[in-house]
Design a protein around this motif. Structure first.
Motif, PDB file in Angstrom:
ATOM      1  N   GLU B  55       0.821  -1.212   0.000  1.00 45.11           N
ATOM      2  CA  GLU B  55       0.000   0.000   0.000  1.00 45.11           C
ATOM      3  C   GLU B  55       0.853   1.259   0.000  1.00 45.11           C
ATOM      4  O   GLU B  55       0.351   2.346  -0.269  1.00 45.11           O
ATOM      5  CB  GLU B  55      -0.947  -0.008   1.203  1.00 45.11           C
ATOM      6  N   ALA B  59       5.208   0.584   3.838  1.00 44.73           N
ATOM      7  CA  ALA B  59       4.810  -0.805   4.084  1.00 44.73           C
ATOM      8  C   ALA B  59       5.770  -1.768   3.389  1.00 44.73           C
ATOM      9  O   ALA B  59       6.160  -2.786   3.959  1.00 44.73           O
ATOM     10  CB  ALA B  59       3.381  -1.035   3.607  1.00 44.73           C
ATOM     11  N   ASN B  62       8.942  -2.330   5.224  1.00 46.03           N
ATOM     12  CA  ASN B  62       8.719  -3.079   6.462  1.00 46.03           C
ATOM     13  C   ASN B  62       8.369  -4.538   6.201  1.00 46.03           C
ATOM     14  O   ASN B  62       8.669  -5.412   7.015  1.00 46.03           O
ATOM     15  CB  ASN B  62       7.664  -2.382   7.317  1.00 46.03           C
ATOM     16  N   MET B  63       7.763  -4.804   5.057  1.00 47.34           N
ATOM     17  CA  MET B  63       7.575  -6.199   4.657  1.00 47.34           C
ATOM     18  C   MET B  63       8.934  -6.838   4.406  1.00 47.34           C
ATOM     19  O   MET B  63       9.173  -7.991   4.758  1.00 47.34           O
ATOM     20  CB  MET B  63       6.708  -6.277   3.395  1.00 47.34           C
ATOM     21  N   GLY B  66      10.393  -7.681   7.675  1.00 51.23           N
ATOM     22  CA  GLY B  66       9.787  -8.882   8.262  1.00 51.23           C
ATOM     23  C   GLY B  66      10.262 -10.150   7.573  1.00 51.23           C
ATOM     24  O   GLY B  66      10.578 -11.153   8.230  1.00 51.23           O
ATOM     25  N   GLU B  88      12.830   5.124   6.909  1.00 56.74           N
ATOM     26  CA  GLU B  88      12.501   4.635   8.254  1.00 56.74           C
ATOM     27  C   GLU B  88      12.867   3.159   8.373  1.00 56.74           C
ATOM     28  O   GLU B  88      13.591   2.743   9.279  1.00 56.74           O
ATOM     29  CB  GLU B  88      11.007   4.814   8.520  1.00 56.74           C
ATOM     30  N   TYR B  92      15.781   1.032  10.540  1.00 55.88           N
ATOM     31  CA  TYR B  92      15.472  -0.085  11.448  1.00 55.88           C
ATOM     32  C   TYR B  92      16.213  -1.354  11.030  1.00 55.88           C
ATOM     33  O   TYR B  92      16.656  -2.126  11.878  1.00 55.88           O
ATOM     34  CB  TYR B  92      13.958  -0.350  11.482  1.00 55.88           C
TER      35      TYR B  92
ATOM     36  N   PRO C  68       9.041  -1.140  13.377  1.00 53.39           N
ATOM     37  CA  PRO C  68       8.929   0.310  13.581  1.00 53.39           C
ATOM     38  C   PRO C  68       7.486   0.678  13.964  1.00 53.39           C
ATOM     39  O   PRO C  68       6.556  -0.103  13.748  1.00 53.39           O
ATOM     40  CB  PRO C  68       9.295   0.895  12.219  1.00 53.39           C
ATOM     41  N   HIS C  69       7.345   1.871  14.491  1.00 59.03           N
ATOM     42  CA  HIS C  69       6.057   2.328  15.018  1.00 59.03           C
ATOM     43  C   HIS C  69       4.942   2.212  13.970  1.00 59.03           C
ATOM     44  O   HIS C  69       5.009   2.848  12.915  1.00 59.03           O
ATOM     45  CB  HIS C  69       6.231   3.781  15.441  1.00 59.03           C
ATOM     46  N   ARG C  71       4.169  -0.231  12.060  1.00 64.26           N
ATOM     47  CA  ARG C  71       4.410  -1.066  10.870  1.00 64.26           C
ATOM     48  C   ARG C  71       4.300  -2.561  11.133  1.00 64.26           C
ATOM     49  O   ARG C  71       4.593  -3.364  10.244  1.00 64.26           O
ATOM     50  CB  ARG C  71       5.797  -0.778  10.296  1.00 64.26           C
ATOM     51  N   ALA C  74       2.793  -4.776   8.487  1.00 74.12           N
ATOM     52  CA  ALA C  74       3.615  -4.934   7.282  1.00 74.12           C
ATOM     53  C   ALA C  74       4.771  -5.896   7.560  1.00 74.12           C
ATOM     54  O   ALA C  74       5.080  -6.769   6.745  1.00 74.12           O
ATOM     55  CB  ALA C  74       4.146  -3.581   6.810  1.00 74.12           C
ATOM     56  N   VAL C  75       5.396  -5.751   8.729  1.00 77.33           N
ATOM     57  CA  VAL C  75       6.484  -6.663   9.107  1.00 77.33           C
ATOM     58  C   VAL C  75       5.952  -8.093   9.204  1.00 77.33           C
ATOM     59  O   VAL C  75       6.555  -9.047   8.697  1.00 77.33           O
ATOM     60  CB  VAL C  75       7.119  -6.217  10.447  1.00 77.33           C
ATOM     61  N   THR C  77       3.403  -9.261   7.673  1.00 74.16           N
ATOM     62  CA  THR C  77       3.102  -9.716   6.307  1.00 74.16           C
ATOM     63  C   THR C  77       4.344 -10.328   5.669  1.00 74.16           C
ATOM     64  O   THR C  77       4.296 -11.427   5.099  1.00 74.16           O
ATOM     65  CB  THR C  77       2.608  -8.526   5.454  1.00 74.16           C
ATOM     66  N   SER C 103      -2.608   2.837   7.981  1.00 78.14           N
ATOM     67  CA  SER C 103      -2.494   2.328   6.619  1.00 78.14           C
ATOM     68  C   SER C 103      -2.087   0.860   6.629  1.00 78.14           C
ATOM     69  O   SER C 103      -2.665   0.028   5.919  1.00 78.14           O
ATOM     70  CB  SER C 103      -1.461   3.168   5.865  1.00 78.14           C
ATOM     71  N   GLU C 104      -1.086   0.535   7.446  1.00 75.48           N
ATOM     72  CA  GLU C 104      -0.579  -0.841   7.450  1.00 75.48           C
ATOM     73  C   GLU C 104      -1.636  -1.826   7.946  1.00 75.48           C
ATOM     74  O   GLU C 104      -1.792  -2.908   7.379  1.00 75.48           O
ATOM     75  CB  GLU C 104       0.684  -0.941   8.328  1.00 75.48           C
ATOM     76  N   HIS C 107      -4.513  -2.293   5.260  1.00 76.68           N
ATOM     77  CA  HIS C 107      -4.155  -3.042   4.052  1.00 76.68           C
ATOM     78  C   HIS C 107      -3.750  -4.485   4.336  1.00 76.68           C
ATOM     79  O   HIS C 107      -4.024  -5.368   3.528  1.00 76.68           O
ATOM     80  CB  HIS C 107      -3.094  -2.279   3.260  1.00 76.68           C
ATOM     81  N   ALA C 108      -3.139  -4.719   5.487  1.00 73.35           N
ATOM     82  CA  ALA C 108      -2.848  -6.119   5.845  1.00 73.35           C
ATOM     83  C   ALA C 108      -4.169  -6.864   6.020  1.00 73.35           C
ATOM     84  O   ALA C 108      -4.338  -7.988   5.554  1.00 73.35           O
ATOM     85  CB  ALA C 108      -2.007  -6.183   7.111  1.00 73.35           C
ATOM     86  N   ARG C 111      -5.856  -7.393   2.638  1.00 73.77           N
ATOM     87  CA  ARG C 111      -5.248  -8.472   1.847  1.00 73.77           C
ATOM     88  C   ARG C 111      -5.585  -9.836   2.426  1.00 73.77           C
ATOM     89  O   ARG C 111      -5.291 -10.854   1.827  1.00 73.77           O
ATOM     90  CB  ARG C 111      -3.710  -8.317   1.828  1.00 73.77           C
ATOM     91  N   GLU C 113      -4.199 -11.087   5.137  1.00 75.18           N
ATOM     92  CA  GLU C 113      -2.976 -11.764   5.577  1.00 75.18           C
ATOM     93  C   GLU C 113      -3.329 -12.766   6.673  1.00 75.18           C
ATOM     94  O   GLU C 113      -4.122 -12.468   7.564  1.00 75.18           O
ATOM     95  CB  GLU C 113      -1.954 -10.752   6.110  1.00 75.18           C
TER      96      GLU C 113
END
Lengths: 180, 354, 247
Positions: B55, B59, B62-63, B66, B88, B92, C68-69, C71, C74-75, C77, C103-104, C107-108, C111, C113
């Protein structure tokens, strides 16, 4: 030997396909190739252009300020780029659409080929770019015609391979047009 | 030898990622790099991998974080405005010592800028880009072949050093097509990712991937350890190319697309009888200081060329011997501002006869 | 003697940093119990967020990624796509999930997830010292709404469980509270259902847990628990808002 060629026209004339065809032909001849499509603001104005550099050695700059050969397919491109051809260079123009009368290009070999007319004679106006490639090969000898013909298999998507004979005819007609 | 392929620089990046074993891509569309997600959205599902159009750039990075934390090879790509948003996550990742490949096909800025080639994100890339004081590995290909080869190298270096790696190119290199050989993945031994979170098997130690470091002295020690790794990178992994430098009195230096243009100008200068050579950094971080230092003891001056008002020139100044002259010629990015070999030749001539 | 109460295996035997009367400990315990019951501790990856929940790895005996704050979804995902055979959950506060990470999470969820999200709503930014959160009640005084949240300037408290329930990608969305034994039992059931969704591959699951923050509310634990019942629950009604697999 390092060759560079600049091709310009308007969108729809197949400028990028012509550049791709010359590139594949050069690869067929074991050359190193750089194909650089220029894009940007002009793209929106409907013009298309690209530069092809091929060489046995390093291709060097993909950007060419003063091309040794230019292929110009429409008036707008002629007005803008013809004067950039380097001294001793060749400017191949589509004389159906470009009026070169009274234009002075000192020390440049101006080669006029009525590409739209020849394409119509062949029955398909979309063959302008193939005529241009044939004229390039015929005039400069930088690439052999059979290489161009072989390159069609790679430059054209599979679904258009049935058009290869027509394209070959156009390439040959382009080459013939610049002989003698 | 493998068959010669004729592909775009961006496509070469995507092909190399797959060859390097990357099966996970997270991105967001932006010109001039969209060929990369387009290619991977087609190919990764066929290979059992995952492609996500996220999105946002935030994101997607950050994906990447992960996925990387679980130990897999993964990649994202973007251009200036998107790379800014990714900072950002890159910070990290640097703080969490996570590998991962970020491709930046530079366009103009600041702001929305435009889509023409630019090298004005050199500082952003080589200085880390985000907060906290860190660096990332930055590789600067100047051909489609190098887009392929250096993307694979980026994965290897990133895994070996546990530092995010960036492939930094511009729209000239990304959009141009060249004949390349799709070399097989190099046989590089990368350490096992024992730190990865995978879900603990019974009795396995808990793995935590994090950047929060609150222990007394913990963060300071971490910074010094990173610093040592950066030093090691500089010693072991600095890469550059020299062209006609042996007897050169003037060394032209440029990276990426500019180095391609400059090479033709240097050739022309040689033909005109000037003793000119070209030094091209391939790694921008680590910056190949040793090459500059060595050449600066032999030549009279350097001429730095960039598609900006001058960024790499700072690194050149920091790397050369004190008494050598460093000149600069820049074309800030923009429509119609791409220099020609003829233009750079004039600059070389001027600098040489100065 | 029959042991009737013990520490869940998925929690470490350590003291937490949470303030007295904070509900994070209870929610942690319920999540750990759900993990124990499914026997998934060894295959679970937790994703910590920024805020009081950041120390997830200190308390849960599972592998953890710190996001992160905002997120964390997304992480998570990225982690779940790379390791689809693992159980992945995020644990996020209201500033994290409902402000900077809106937003995260949307959208997660959209989707679909295959992750589980534990969202702790205590109407304030706890870790940073009680600033106004997107869930802060109208009129509630915080360190950045000293005159009380003014809906005309600050908008209204956001109801995430209902909002996410609108998304087709969501399998399960529920709001629970842990302010009374009855609510704790119900919360336990709901959290277990949320994990069951992931274990049985039924899609994205979301739990909003209303939680007390006595320290930042300036209340004693009892009064804080009472506030959950008297002020929060009427605005944030408990219940299941989406349950596509009818679990």
């Amino acid at each position: 030997m390092r060759h560079d060629v600049f091709i310009a026209g308007y969108g729809g004339q197949g400028v990028l396909l012509a550049g791709n065809l010359l590139s594949y032909a050069a690869i067929h001849e074991d050359k190193n190739v750089s194909f650089f499509p220029a894009y940007g603001v002009e793209k929106r104005g409907g013009s298309a252009m690209c530069t092809v550099v091929f060489s046995d050695g390093d291709t060097g700059s993909p950007v060419v300020g003063h091309p040794s050969v230019s292929i110009i397919l429409n008036q707008l491109s002629f007005d803008k780029y013809a004067a950039k051809v380097r001294q001793g260079g060749i400017c191949i123009v589509n004389s159906t659409l470009v009026k070169c009368d009274g234009v002075d290009l000192p020390d440049v070999n101006l080669v006029q080929v009525p590409m739209n007319q020849l394409a119509l004679d062949l029955g398909d106006v979309r063959m302008v770019n193939m005529l241009a490639c044939g004229a390039y090969a015929g005039k400069t000898g930088a690439l052999a015609l059979p290489s161009l013909e072989e390159a069609l298999k790679k430059a054209l998507p599979e679904r258009n391979h049935r058009l290869i004979p027509a394209n070959i005819a156009a390439i040959r007609a382009g080459a013939a047009a610049v002989q003698g | 030898m493998s068959e010669k392929l004729f592909v775009k620089g961006n496509e070469a990046v995507a092909m190399a990622a797959i060859e390097a074993g990357c099966r996970y891509y997270f991105g967001y569309p932006i010109t001039p790099q969209s060929d990369i997600p387009e290619y991977l959205s087609r190919e990764l599902p066929r290979l059992g991998g995952e492609f996500i159009q996220a999105e946002s750039e935030i994101a997607s990075i950050n994906m990447l974080l992960g996925a990387s934390a679980t130990g897999v090879r993964c990649m994202t790509s973007s251009s200036g405005p998107g790379i800014s948003l990714k900072q950002e996550g890159i910070s990290y990742m640097a703080g969490s010592e996570l590998p991962g490949v970020i491709v930046d096909i530079m366009r103009q800025g600041p702001g929305l800028g435009g889509i023409d080639a630019s090298q004005a994100d050199y500082f952003q890339a080589t200085r880390g880009g985000g907060h906290g004081g860190y660096r990332i590995i930055v590789l600067a290909p100047n051909s489609v072949q190098e887009m392929y080869d250096l993307t694979m190298l980026a994965f290897d270096l990133s895994d070996i050093y546990r530092i995010p790696a960036m492939v930094l190119a511009d729209s000239v290199i990304g959009q141009m097509k060249e004949s390349i050989t799709a070399n097989p993945r190099p046989a590089v031994v990368v350490p096992e990712k024992t730190w990865a979170v995978r879900g603990r098997a019974e009795e396995a130690p808990q793995n935590v991937v994090k950047s929060l470091k609150l222990g007394d002295g913990e963060m300071e020690a971490f910074h010094w350890a990173l610093h040592a790794r950066y030093q090691e990178l500089g010693e072991k992994e600095s890469r550059w190319e020299e062209y006609l430098t042996d007897d050169a009195e003037l060394i032209v230096t440029a990276f990426g697309s500019t180095s391609r243009i400059a090479r033709t100008s240097v050739e022309a200068a040689r033909n005109a009888g000037f003793k000119v050579g070209l030094l091209r950094p391939i790694t921008l971080f680590p910056f190949p200081k040793q090459a500059y230092a060595a050449l600066s003891r032999k030549c009279k001056r350097f001429l730095v060329m960039e598609l900006s008002t001058g960024q790499m020139v700072d690194d050149v100044h920091l790397s050369v011997a004190r008494d050598v002259e460093v000149g600069f010629y820049g074309r800030p990015p923009g429509a119609g501002s791409l220099p020609t070999p003829e233009e750079l030749f004039e600059q070389i001539e001027k600098a040489y006869n100065n | 003697m029959k042991q009737v109460f013990s520490r869940p295996q998925s929690l470490k035997d350590v003291q937490t940093h949470f303030c007295p009367g904070c509900n994070h400990g209870t929610v942690h315990r319920l999540v750990a119990e759900a993990m124990d019951e499914f026997g998934i501790r060894g295959e679970t990856i937790g994703v910590a967020s920024v805020g009081c929940s950041v120390f997830l790895y200190s308390y849960f005996d599972v592998d953890v990624i710190e996001a992160p704050h905002g997120r964390a979804p997304a992480v998570a995902t990225g982690a779940k796509r790379a390791r689809p055979d693992r159980i992945v959950f995020t644990y996020q506060g209201d500033g994290d999930l409902a402000a900077i990470g809106t937003s995260e999470i949307i959208h997660a969820a959209n989707r679909g997830e295959a992750i589980t999200v534990i969202f702790v709503n205590n109407t304030t930014y706890g870790m940073t010292g009680g600033q106004m959160a997107p869930t802060t009640m109208v009129g509630q005084k915080t360190s950045t709404s000293p005159y009380g949240r003014d809906q005309h300037k600050d908008g209204y408290p956001i109801r995430m469980a209902e909002l996410l329930a609108q998304l087709e990608g969501v399998g399960f969305s529920a709001r629970v509270a842990v302010n009374s034994p009855k609510n704790v039992l119900q919360a336990k059931k709901m959290i277990k259902t949320a994990f069951r969704y992931q274990v049985e591959h039924k899609g994205f699951s979301f739990i909003e847990a209303l939680s007390a923050c006595p320290t930042n509310w300036g209340m004693n634990p009892l009064a804080a628990n009472e506030r959950v019942g008297s002020e929060m629950i009427p605005y944030f009604p408990l219940g299941v808002y989406r349950n596509t697999a009818n679990m």
